[in-house]
Motif scaffolding. Structure first.
Motif, PDB file in Angstrom:
ATOM      1  N   ILE A  15       1.196  -1.252  -0.132  1.00  0.00           N
ATOM      2  CA  ILE A  15      -0.075  -0.172  -0.005  1.00  0.00           C
ATOM      3  C   ILE A  15       0.645   0.788  -0.129  1.00  0.00           C
ATOM      4  CG2 ILE A  15      -1.928   0.749   1.172  1.00  0.00           C
ATOM      5  CD1 ILE A  15      -2.815  -1.232   1.976  1.00  0.00           C
ATOM      6  N   ILE A  16       1.998   1.434   0.505  1.00  0.00           N
ATOM      7  CA  ILE A  16       3.002   2.183   0.846  1.00  0.00           C
ATOM      8  C   ILE A  16       3.368   2.741  -0.502  1.00  0.00           C
ATOM      9  CG2 ILE A  16       5.179   3.088   1.666  1.00  0.00           C
ATOM     10  CD1 ILE A  16       4.666   1.972   4.140  1.00  0.00           C
ATOM     11  N   THR A  17       3.584   2.225  -1.403  1.00  0.00           N
ATOM     12  CA  THR A  17       4.117   1.545  -2.647  1.00  0.00           C
ATOM     13  C   THR A  17       3.502   2.299  -3.534  1.00  0.00           C
ATOM     14  OG1 THR A  17       5.888   0.060  -2.505  1.00  0.00           O
ATOM     15  CG2 THR A  17       5.589   0.487  -4.336  1.00  0.00           C
ATOM     16  N   VAL A  18       2.001   2.104  -3.406  1.00  0.00           N
ATOM     17  CA  VAL A  18       1.040   2.439  -4.719  1.00  0.00           C
ATOM     18  C   VAL A  18       0.846   3.849  -3.201  1.00  0.00           C
ATOM     19  CG1 VAL A  18      -1.002   2.367  -5.325  1.00  0.00           C
ATOM     20  CG2 VAL A  18      -0.572   0.182  -4.311  1.00  0.00           C
ATOM     21  N   TYR A  19       0.563   4.235  -2.640  1.00  0.00           N
ATOM     22  CA  TYR A  19       1.076   5.512  -2.446  1.00  0.00           C
ATOM     23  C   TYR A  19       1.859   6.523  -2.814  1.00  0.00           C
ATOM     24  CZ  TYR A  19      -3.452   5.713   0.237  1.00  0.00           C
ATOM     25  OH  TYR A  19      -4.951   6.399  -0.002  1.00  0.00           O
ATOM     26  N   GLY A  20       3.115   5.375  -2.599  1.00  0.00           N
ATOM     27  CA  GLY A  20       4.906   6.604  -3.005  1.00  0.00           C
ATOM     28  C   GLY A  20       5.154   6.956  -4.240  1.00  0.00           C
ATOM     29  N   ASP A  21       4.465   5.586  -4.886  1.00  0.00           N
ATOM     30  CA  ASP A  21       5.216   5.996  -6.650  1.00  0.00           C
ATOM     31  C   ASP A  21       3.994   6.719  -7.187  1.00  0.00           C
ATOM     32  OD1 ASP A  21       6.548   5.307  -8.617  1.00  0.00           O
ATOM     33  OD2 ASP A  21       4.693   4.011  -9.391  1.00  0.00           O
ATOM     34  N   LEU A  22       2.928   6.451  -6.763  1.00  0.00           N
ATOM     35  CA  LEU A  22       1.531   6.379  -7.967  1.00  0.00           C
ATOM     36  C   LEU A  22       1.120   7.711  -7.560  1.00  0.00           C
ATOM     37  CD1 LEU A  22       0.716   3.229  -9.043  1.00  0.00           C
ATOM     38  CD2 LEU A  22       1.319   4.513 -10.909  1.00  0.00           C
ATOM     39  N   ILE A  23       0.166   7.686  -6.003  1.00  0.00           N
ATOM     40  CA  ILE A  23      -0.367   8.221  -5.372  1.00  0.00           C
ATOM     41  C   ILE A  23      -0.191   9.798  -5.143  1.00  0.00           C
ATOM     42  CG2 ILE A  23      -2.423   8.968  -3.896  1.00  0.00           C
ATOM     43  CD1 ILE A  23      -3.508   6.243  -3.524  1.00  0.00           C
ATOM     44  N   ALA A  24       1.423   9.733  -4.435  1.00  0.00           N
ATOM     45  CA  ALA A  24       1.938  11.179  -4.174  1.00  0.00           C
ATOM     46  C   ALA A  24       2.211  12.072  -5.282  1.00  0.00           C
ATOM     47  CB  ALA A  24       3.113  10.741  -3.170  1.00  0.00           C
ATOM     48  N   ALA A  25       1.921  11.627  -6.319  1.00  0.00           N
ATOM     49  CA  ALA A  25       2.503  12.627  -7.478  1.00  0.00           C
ATOM     50  C   ALA A  25       1.407  13.201  -7.753  1.00  0.00           C
ATOM     51  CB  ALA A  25       2.689  11.843  -8.711  1.00  0.00           C
ATOM     52  N   HIS A  26       0.109  12.351  -7.072  1.00  0.00           N
ATOM     53  CA  HIS A  26      -1.213  13.423  -7.974  1.00  0.00           C
ATOM     54  C   HIS A  26      -1.923  14.320  -6.706  1.00  0.00           C
ATOM     55  CE1 HIS A  26      -1.442  11.574 -11.811  1.00  0.00           C
ATOM     56  NE2 HIS A  26      -1.162  10.431 -11.381  1.00  0.00           N
ATOM     57  N   GLY A  27      -1.197  14.162  -6.237  1.00  0.00           N
ATOM     58  CA  GLY A  27      -1.771  15.200  -4.475  1.00  0.00           C
ATOM     59  C   GLY A  27      -1.897  14.314  -3.098  1.00  0.00           C
ATOM     60  N   GLY A  28      -1.431  12.998  -3.092  1.00  0.00           N
ATOM     61  CA  GLY A  28      -1.445  12.357  -2.069  1.00  0.00           C
ATOM     62  C   GLY A  28      -2.900  11.215  -1.758  1.00  0.00           C
ATOM     63  N   GLY A  29      -3.651  11.285  -2.176  1.00  0.00           N
ATOM     64  CA  GLY A  29      -5.204  11.159  -1.530  1.00  0.00           C
ATOM     65  C   GLY A  29      -5.777  10.338  -2.707  1.00  0.00           C
ATOM     66  N   VAL A  30      -7.098   9.274  -2.029  1.00  0.00           N
ATOM     67  CA  VAL A  30      -7.651   8.886  -2.688  1.00  0.00           C
ATOM     68  C   VAL A  30      -8.603   8.044  -2.489  1.00  0.00           C
ATOM     69  CG1 VAL A  30      -6.279   8.219  -4.764  1.00  0.00           C
ATOM     70  CG2 VAL A  30      -6.393   6.568  -3.462  1.00  0.00           C
ATOM     71  N   TRP A  31     -10.088   8.137  -2.551  1.00  0.00           N
ATOM     72  CA  TRP A  31     -11.147   7.552  -1.898  1.00  0.00           C
ATOM     73  C   TRP A  31     -11.300   6.265  -1.776  1.00  0.00           C
ATOM     74  CZ3 TRP A  31     -14.824  10.978   0.060  1.00  0.00           C
ATOM     75  CH2 TRP A  31     -15.477  11.502  -0.395  1.00  0.00           C
ATOM     76  N   LEU A  32     -11.179   5.934  -0.473  1.00  0.00           N
ATOM     77  CA  LEU A  32     -10.970   4.703   0.236  1.00  0.00           C
ATOM     78  C   LEU A  32     -11.514   3.213  -0.762  1.00  0.00           C
ATOM     79  CD1 LEU A  32      -9.318   2.477   2.269  1.00  0.00           C
ATOM     80  CD2 LEU A  32     -11.038   2.539   3.652  1.00  0.00           C
ATOM     81  N   SER A  33     -12.873   3.686  -1.602  1.00  0.00           N
ATOM     82  CA  SER A  33     -13.470   2.626  -1.948  1.00  0.00           C
ATOM     83  C   SER A  33     -12.532   2.584  -3.489  1.00  0.00           C
ATOM     84  CB  SER A  33     -14.495   3.081  -1.867  1.00  0.00           C
ATOM     85  OG  SER A  33     -15.269   4.599  -2.852  1.00  0.00           O
ATOM     86  N   ASP A  34     -12.458   3.194  -4.161  1.00  0.00           N
ATOM     87  CA  ASP A  34     -11.930   3.200  -5.397  1.00  0.00           C
ATOM     88  C   ASP A  34      -9.737   2.498  -4.813  1.00  0.00           C
ATOM     89  OD1 ASP A  34     -13.528   4.717  -6.406  1.00  0.00           O
ATOM     90  OD2 ASP A  34     -12.107   6.792  -5.944  1.00  0.00           O
ATOM     91  N   PHE A  35      -9.820   2.765  -4.058  1.00  0.00           N
ATOM     92  CA  PHE A  35      -8.522   2.250  -3.799  1.00  0.00           C
ATOM     93  C   PHE A  35      -8.706   0.653  -3.598  1.00  0.00           C
ATOM     94  CE2 PHE A  35      -4.412   1.197  -1.146  1.00  0.00           C
ATOM     95  CZ  PHE A  35      -4.070   1.340  -1.691  1.00  0.00           C
ATOM     96  N   ILE A  36      -9.751  -0.298  -2.862  1.00  0.00           N
ATOM     97  CA  ILE A  36      -9.892  -0.926  -2.494  1.00  0.00           C
ATOM     98  C   ILE A  36      -9.797  -1.890  -3.859  1.00  0.00           C
ATOM     99  CG2 ILE A  36     -11.237  -2.850  -1.737  1.00  0.00           C
ATOM    100  CD1 ILE A  36     -11.232  -0.442   0.501  1.00  0.00           C
ATOM    101  N   ARG A  37     -10.696  -1.093  -4.189  1.00  0.00           N
ATOM    102  CA  ARG A  37     -10.626  -1.480  -6.025  1.00  0.00           C
ATOM    103  C   ARG A  37      -8.982  -1.838  -6.935  1.00  0.00           C
ATOM    104  NH1 ARG A  37     -13.849   1.023  -9.915  1.00  0.00           N
ATOM    105  NH2 ARG A  37     -13.462   3.172  -9.291  1.00  0.00           N
ATOM    106  N   LEU A  38      -8.470  -0.711  -7.001  1.00  0.00           N
ATOM    107  CA  LEU A  38      -7.477  -0.406  -7.248  1.00  0.00           C
ATOM    108  C   LEU A  38      -6.846  -1.715  -6.919  1.00  0.00           C
ATOM    109  CD1 LEU A  38      -5.786   1.275  -9.416  1.00  0.00           C
ATOM    110  CD2 LEU A  38      -4.952   1.883  -7.460  1.00  0.00           C
ATOM    111  N   VAL A  39      -6.322  -1.396  -6.228  1.00  0.00           N
ATOM    112  CA  VAL A  39      -5.306  -3.084  -5.224  1.00  0.00           C
ATOM    113  C   VAL A  39      -5.675  -4.290  -4.488  1.00  0.00           C
ATOM    114  CG1 VAL A  39      -3.685  -1.534  -4.037  1.00  0.00           C
ATOM    115  CG2 VAL A  39      -5.535  -2.434  -2.723  1.00  0.00           C
ATOM    116  N   GLU A  40      -7.302  -4.492  -5.139  1.00  0.00           N
ATOM    117  CA  GLU A  40      -7.953  -6.707  -5.389  1.00  0.00           C
ATOM    118  C   GLU A  40      -7.046  -7.242  -5.953  1.00  0.00           C
ATOM    119  OE1 GLU A  40     -12.350  -8.289  -5.351  1.00  0.00           O
ATOM    120  OE2 GLU A  40     -11.795  -6.216  -6.292  1.00  0.00           O
ATOM    121  N   PRO A  41      -6.729  -6.809  -6.876  1.00  0.00           N
ATOM    122  CA  PRO A  41      -6.026  -7.459  -8.156  1.00  0.00           C
ATOM    123  C   PRO A  41      -4.380  -8.090  -8.034  1.00  0.00           C
ATOM    124  CG  PRO A  41      -6.708  -6.503  -9.197  1.00  0.00           C
ATOM    125  CD  PRO A  41      -7.466  -5.490  -7.913  1.00  0.00           C
TER     126      PRO A  41
END
Length: 316
Positions: free
Chosen positions: A25-51
């Protein structure tokens, strides 16, 4: 269209490698989400990392722990939860990004950054500072003495300010009396850092990801979700290896050192996947203000610049 070969590689990785949910989860936040402001809806994040094998229960448990560790902070907006990086989390992600993505080609001038931890420093504060310094490449040369062969005092001061320890420790700027004497430096490096173990993890990284680069390079088209999954696992693995590597100057590294080759491989894979990985992220995730903002300009300076030329496969 999704590639069966890539699907199988992802499945094999997740089944064969021990993947910490918190770390992923830290990798996804640090590599991807941090570059886009640093935050997302939790429900969206759950769908993102389910695979990636992280179900809703695992994600909710992990983000709770990351809140306790001051990585994330949550906001309840209506019935939805929004999680974003804390100032401390952003600082840690930025330090990691510099070590992972910045080009380090300057010659070492024999200077050292030294931090002495007084015995009176509270245990919890000492542990926090040691962990942060370790992520920045510092090694323990003696009890309460951490060193890094670098002239970069800015990173050290950011860590001390961020942990509130600038006036509680003794930071020093030292200079080797003989920067060209290799034997004592190599011996010192072996005492401070487990270079043999780090070298072995680089070799394992190359063995695992080099075949994947060949597959991606030969593909006629790539799938956005697969690119996101590959990039996430790539950076999860490379971050895990690199953040244990003090990135020592050439005078202090073993003769057979595969760190540079591993970086070339990571860069080549990243440049193949980042555009479609970004596309997948933007399609799935949003914020209370709407879609994720565009990536910050510094994102495109990673690995010396993200371009479109064909990726070269590093030689064994």
């Amino acid at each position: 269209m999704k590639s069966r070969v890539i699907d199988r590689w992802i499945s094999d990785y997740l089944s064969q490698c021990r993947v910490s949910a918190n770390s992923l989860i830290i990798t996804v936040y640090g590599d991807l989400i941090a570059a886009h402001g640093g935050g997302v809806w939790l429900s969206d994040f759950i769908r993102l990392v389910e695979p990636l094998g992280l179900n809703e229960r695992v994600v909710r448990t992990s983000v709770y722990r990351l809140v306790q560790d001051d990585w994330l902070v949550s906001e309840q907006i209506g019935r939805r939860s929004y999680y974003h990086l804390t100032p401390s989390g952003l600082r840690r992600a930025e330090h990691a990004s510099r070590r992972i993505y910045d080009v380090h080609d300057e010659q070492w001038d024999g200077r050292w950054q030294v931090v002495i931890l007084p015995a009176a420093l509270p245990t919890r504060l000492r542990d926090t500072l040691r962990r942060e310094l370790s992520w920045a490449g510092y090694g323990a040369v003696a009890a309460g003495v951490l060193v890094r062969p670098s002239s970069d005092s800015a990173t050290l001061l950011e860590i001390l300010d961020g942990t509130g320890t600038r006036d509680k420790v003794v930071p020093l700027d030292a200079h080797s009396l003989d920067a060209l004497t290799s034997l004592p430096l190599v011996e010192l490096a072996q005492e401070c850092w487990d270079l043999e173990a780090i070298g072995a993890t680089y070799d394992a990284f190359l063995a695992r990801f080099r075949p994947l680069l060949r597959t991606l390079s030969a593909a006629r088209s790539l799938d956005p979700e697969q690119c996101f999954l590959v990039q996430t696992l790539l950076m999860h693995e490379f971050r895990r290896v690199l953040l244990h590597d003090p990135q020592l100057p050439a005078q202090m590294t073993p003769r057979k050192w595969s760190g540079a080759t591993a970086r070339e491989l990571c860069r080549a894979l990243y440049r193949l996947t980042y555009r479609l990985a970004q596309q997948h992220l933007l399609a799935l995730c949003g914020t209370p203000s709407g879609p994720l903002p565009p990536a910050a300009a510094r994102f495109y300076r990673r690995f010396g610049g993200l371009g479109d030329e064909p990726a070269a496969i590093p030689a064994p």
